[in-house]
Design a protein around this motif. Structure first.
Motif, short mmCIF file in Angstrom:
data_model
loop_
_atom_site.label_atom_id
_atom_site.label_comp_id
_atom_site.label_asym_id
_atom_site.label_seq_id
_atom_site.Cartn_x
_atom_site.Cartn_y
_atom_site.Cartn_z
N ASP A 129 22.49 10.69 61.74
CA ASP A 129 23.14 12.38 61.51
C ASP A 129 22.26 13.30 61.20
O ASP A 129 21.80 14.18 61.58
CB ASP A 129 24.65 12.08 62.12
CG ASP A 129 25.05 11.75 62.70
OD1 ASP A 129 25.15 11.39 64.01
OD2 ASP A 129 26.17 10.37 63.12
N ARG A 130 22.37 13.26 59.90
CA ARG A 130 22.03 14.16 59.48
C ARG A 130 20.48 14.24 58.86
O ARG A 130 19.68 15.07 59.50
CB ARG A 130 22.20 13.55 57.08
CG ARG A 130 21.38 14.87 56.34
CD ARG A 130 21.76 13.72 54.89
NE ARG A 130 20.42 13.11 54.79
CZ ARG A 130 18.95 13.44 54.71
NH1 ARG A 130 18.86 14.29 55.20
NH2 ARG A 130 17.98 12.17 54.89
N LYS A 131 19.43 12.94 59.12
CA LYS A 131 18.50 13.04 59.82
C LYS A 131 17.36 13.91 60.75
O LYS A 131 16.83 14.38 60.91
CB LYS A 131 17.70 11.19 59.94
CG LYS A 131 17.23 11.09 58.20
CD LYS A 131 17.38 9.59 59.13
CE LYS A 131 17.07 9.22 57.39
NZ LYS A 131 16.92 7.19 57.49
N PHE A 132 18.65 13.79 62.18
CA PHE A 132 18.01 14.52 63.05
C PHE A 132 18.82 16.18 63.20
O PHE A 132 18.02 16.57 63.41
CB PHE A 132 19.60 13.90 64.50
CG PHE A 132 19.50 12.77 65.04
CD1 PHE A 132 18.20 12.25 65.54
CD2 PHE A 132 20.22 11.78 66.08
CE1 PHE A 132 17.60 11.09 66.08
CE2 PHE A 132 19.95 11.25 66.43
CZ PHE A 132 18.55 9.99 66.75
N ALA A 133 19.38 16.42 62.61
CA ALA A 133 19.97 17.93 61.89
C ALA A 133 18.62 18.32 60.62
O ALA A 133 18.23 19.47 60.76
CB ALA A 133 21.23 17.88 61.17
N LEU A 134 17.96 16.87 60.64
CA LEU A 134 16.80 17.69 59.17
C LEU A 134 15.58 18.09 59.79
O LEU A 134 14.71 18.63 59.84
CB LEU A 134 16.65 16.61 58.69
CG LEU A 134 15.55 16.36 57.27
CD1 LEU A 134 15.57 17.75 56.51
CD2 LEU A 134 15.31 15.39 56.27
N ILE A 135 15.35 17.11 61.52
CA ILE A 135 13.90 17.08 61.81
C ILE A 135 14.72 18.77 62.94
O ILE A 135 13.36 19.10 62.54
CB ILE A 135 14.28 15.90 63.35
CG1 ILE A 135 13.70 14.62 62.34
CG2 ILE A 135 13.51 16.47 64.36
CD1 ILE A 135 13.99 13.35 63.66
N ALA A 136 15.41 19.08 63.45
CA ALA A 136 15.33 20.21 63.92
C ALA A 136 15.31 21.31 63.10
O ALA A 136 14.57 22.90 62.55
CB ALA A 136 16.88 20.69 64.97
N PHE A 137 15.71 21.25 61.40
CA PHE A 137 15.96 22.64 60.51
C PHE A 137 14.40 22.00 60.31
O PHE A 137 14.14 23.16 60.15
CB PHE A 137 16.34 21.17 59.29
CG PHE A 137 16.53 22.17 58.19
CD1 PHE A 137 17.07 23.40 57.50
CD2 PHE A 137 16.40 22.16 56.80
CE1 PHE A 137 16.66 23.82 56.95
CE2 PHE A 137 15.46 22.40 55.76
CZ PHE A 137 15.83 23.22 55.51
N ILE A 138 13.82 20.95 60.02
CA ILE A 138 11.91 21.32 59.69
C ILE A 138 11.46 21.57 60.37
O ILE A 138 10.24 22.85 60.18
CB ILE A 138 11.31 20.13 58.71
CG1 ILE A 138 12.20 19.10 58.18
CG2 ILE A 138 10.26 20.22 59.15
CD1 ILE A 138 11.86 18.26 57.73
#
Length: 144
Positions: free
Chosen positions: A41-50
Motif C-alpha cells: 500500500d505504501r509503495k502504491f502511494a509512493l508511485i503516485a507521489f513520485i
C-alpha cells in the motif's frame, strides 16, 4: 527541446492522473474494509507521489522555456485573457498547491500507526490534489 518537454509533460500527465485515481480508490477501499496497511500500500502511494512530483518538475522546466508560460506574465496582457491566465498563472499555481497537498497526505500517512488513519490520509489528500489538478488542466491545449 520545448516540443519534447511539452509531449513528455502531456504524456506523463496520463500516468500521474491514473496513478492518483487508482491510489485514491485503493486507499478508500482499504479504509472502508478495515484492511491492514501494508508495504505494498505504501509503495502504491509512493508511485503516485513520485509521478506527480516528476510531472511538476517537468512542468516547471517547461514553464520557463515555453513561450506560453512565464513569458506571458511579462507582457502584462495575460490577466485579461482567460486562456493566457490559465496557462501562465492558474495552471502552475494550483498544480503546485495540489502537489503540496499530495505530499502532506503521503507524509502524514507515514506518521500514523493505525492502518485506517494511513489510508484516510492518503485517500482524502490525494483526492483533493487530484481534483485540483483536474480543475486546472488546459483541456484545449492538451495534446496526447
Amino acid at each position: 527541446m520545448y516540443i519534447g518537454l511539452k509531449h513528455l509533460h502531456s504524456g506523463l500527465a496520463y500516468l500521474a492522473l491514473a496513478a492518483l485515481a487508482i491510489v485514491f480508490i485503493y486507499a478508500l477501499i482499504g479504509a472502508l474494509s478495515n484492511r491492514e496497511f501494508t508495504e505494498k500500500d505504501r509503495k502504491f502511494a509512493l508511485i503516485a507521489f513520485i509521478l506527480s512530483h516528476v510531472q511538476l518538475l517537468i512542468g516547471l522546466i517547461l514553464y520557463f522555456v515555453s513561450p506560453l508560460g512565464f513569458t506571458l506574465l511579462k507582457g502584462g496582457g495575460a490577466m485579461s485573457d482567460s486562456t493566457a491566465r490559465l496557462t501562465a498563472l492558474e495552471h502552475p499555481l494550483i498544480n503546485i498547491l495540489a502537489i503540496v497537498v499530495i505530499t502532506i497526505g503521503y507524509s502524514r500517512a507515514k506518521k500514523f500507526s493505525e492502518s485506517r488513519a494511513k489510508f484516510r490520509s492518503i485517500y482524502m489528500l490525494y483526492a483533493i490534489g487530484l481534483v485540483l489538478i483536474i480543475s486546472r488542466i488546459p483541456w484545449s491545449n492538451w495534446i496526447g
